[in-house]
Design an enzyme around this catalytic site. Structure first.
Site, PDB file in Angstrom:
ATOM      1  CB  ILE A 232     -40.267  86.712 -31.044  1.00 48.28           C
ATOM      2  CG1 ILE A 232     -40.017  86.089 -32.475  1.00 48.28           C
ATOM      3  CG2 ILE A 232     -39.026  86.472 -30.160  1.00 48.28           C
ATOM      4  CD1 ILE A 232     -39.806  84.696 -32.258  1.00 48.28           C
ATOM      5  N   GLY A 240     -32.727  87.555 -33.350  1.00 51.26           N
ATOM      6  CA  GLY A 240     -32.828  86.914 -34.618  1.00 51.26           C
ATOM      7  C   GLY A 240     -33.539  85.864 -34.420  1.00 51.26           C
ATOM      8  CG  HIS A 241     -34.968  84.093 -31.062  1.00 47.51           C
ATOM      9  ND1 HIS A 241     -34.009  82.957 -31.152  1.00 47.51           N
ATOM     10  CD2 HIS A 241     -34.632  84.589 -30.122  1.00 47.51           C
ATOM     11  CE1 HIS A 241     -33.456  82.970 -29.968  1.00 47.51           C
ATOM     12  NE2 HIS A 241     -33.806  84.066 -29.320  1.00 47.51           N
ATOM     13  CB  ALA A 243     -34.284  86.115 -39.090  1.00 43.84           C
ATOM     14  CD  GLU A 265     -55.340  86.472 -41.978  1.00 43.74           C
ATOM     15  OE1 GLU A 265     -56.554  87.220 -41.407  1.00 43.74           O
ATOM     16  OE2 GLU A 265     -55.029  85.562 -41.843  1.00 43.74           O
TER      17      GLU A 265
END
Length: 369
Positions: A232, A240-241, A243, A265
């Site tokens: 992000i 909250g992006h 999540a 990974e």
């Protein structure tokens, strides 16, 4: 600088911290170019400038990397107040331009006028791929709800390959061990977050972040999606992006009968915490993770339902069950009060307290969701 010669001291003045010299912007309006509030800096630059994260040979070095907010068309320019070649014979400055050119794709602008001309065409940009999810976040400063959308794309989308080449450059500045992926491998999926905003009465889209997922084959007829990279962009962090993106990706793969489970990974500590929150939230919708069932302990029923519906492996299910059992903060306190601290080994105390802190953080965030 004790012990340095006069010449060495003078040359040391031409060393620049590249994390400070690199200036990044996501430009929506021409005035953003002169607005310092829209500038952000990298967390890392060692993969381009070495472990010391230093460029030699310049005073007042600025490495400008400005991106149009939506399609990420790029302005690249280098500025400085003095260069070592101009002051000292037989001393060469680092070739900063070549180092940057190694990671940004060709076709970038080198002057502001060309960049502003491209900015005027941004109204034509639209997100790539298939819309998966729309959500809103309240912006206190603007006093309104901002709309965001998450899309799934692949290399067959017109223009996406070139867009991705520009987008992935951010990885070098914000993921410590980042590397570029092989986009010709069709097993890669790409998930993108965009903000919708208004400009002169038109609706435009700004890039917020993205995730890449590789679909591994599992014999005989399953796949195991593995999250490879997730970012992000800094102007949008803490809203909250992450999540929203991770939950959307999980829900996308949960709907596929061919997916065995979803992994990651070499996940970072921050990613693990985010994943815990998202998975506990998803578990709340499962009957076998209801409070009454949880108090009876971990069961095979939990294994089956979580694996079939959420694509979560057994080890992760156990951890999530412990968190769900303490869903309310007062229940967490009761659980902790039952533990005899005198019986804990001193060498485990630090790890134990960190685990408690992590559980508490996830559960308090869930209570607010």
């Amino acid at each position: 600088m004790a012990g340095l010669t006069a010449m060495e001291k003078k040359l040391a003045e031409y060393k620049c911290n590249t994390n400070e010299a690199i200036q990044l912007k996501l430009v929506r309006f021409p005035e953003d170019l002169e607005d310092d509030n829209t500038t952000f800096n990298p967390e890392y630059s060692h993969q381009v400038f070495g472990d010391d994260e230093v460029a030699f040979g310049y005073k007042g070095l600025k490495i400008l990397l400005y991106y149009i907010a939506g399609n990420l068309s790029t302005l690249f320019r280098i500025e400085y107040t003095s260069k070592v070649n101009e002051k000292f014979d037989c001393v060469e400055a680092d070739d900063v331009e070549s180092k940057i050119r190694e990671i940004i794709p060709p076709g970038f602008c080198t002057n502001t006028d060309d960049f502003v001309s491209l900015l005027e065409k941004e109204v034509n940009f639209r997100p790539f791929g298939m819309l998966l999810h729309t959500y809103s976040v309240h912006n206190e400063e603007a006093g309104e709800d901002i709309t965001y959308q998450i899309y799934k794309a692949d290399m067959t989308c017109p223009g996406f390959r070139e867009y991705h080449e520009r987008l992935q450059t951010f990885l070098m500045w914000f993921i410590e061990t980042a590397s570029f992926i092989d986009v010709d491998d069709e097993r890669w999926n790409y998930f993108l977050v965009f903000e919708k905003y208004n400009k002169d009465g038109a609706t435009l889209f700004a890039t917020v972040g993205y995730m890449t997922v590789y679909n591994y084959y599992v014999y005989p007829d399953k796949t195991r999606p593995r999250v490879s990279q997730m970012l992000i962009l800094p102007p949008f962090q803490g809203e909250g992006h992450g999540a929203q993106l991770l939950e959307t990706v999980h829900r996308y793969y949960m709907s596929s009968p061919t997916v065995l489970d979803i992994t990651a990974e070499d996940p970072s500590e921050n990613y693990v915490k985010l994943r815990d929150f998202v998975l506990v939230k998803l578990c709340q919708d499962l009957l076998c993770f209801s409070p009454g069932k949880l108090m009876q302990g971990f069961s095979q029923e939990m294994v089956m339902e979580a694996q079939q519906k959420l694509k979560i492996n057994k080890k992760k299910q156990r951890e999530l069950a412990k968190m769900r059992r303490c869903l309310r903060p007062e229940e967490l306190t009761n659980q902790l009060n039952q533990i005899d601290l005198n019986m804990q080994h001193e060498q485990l105390e630090e790890s134990f307290q960190q685990l408690v802190s992590d559980y508490r953080r996830v559960l308090e965030r869930l209570a607010q969701a």
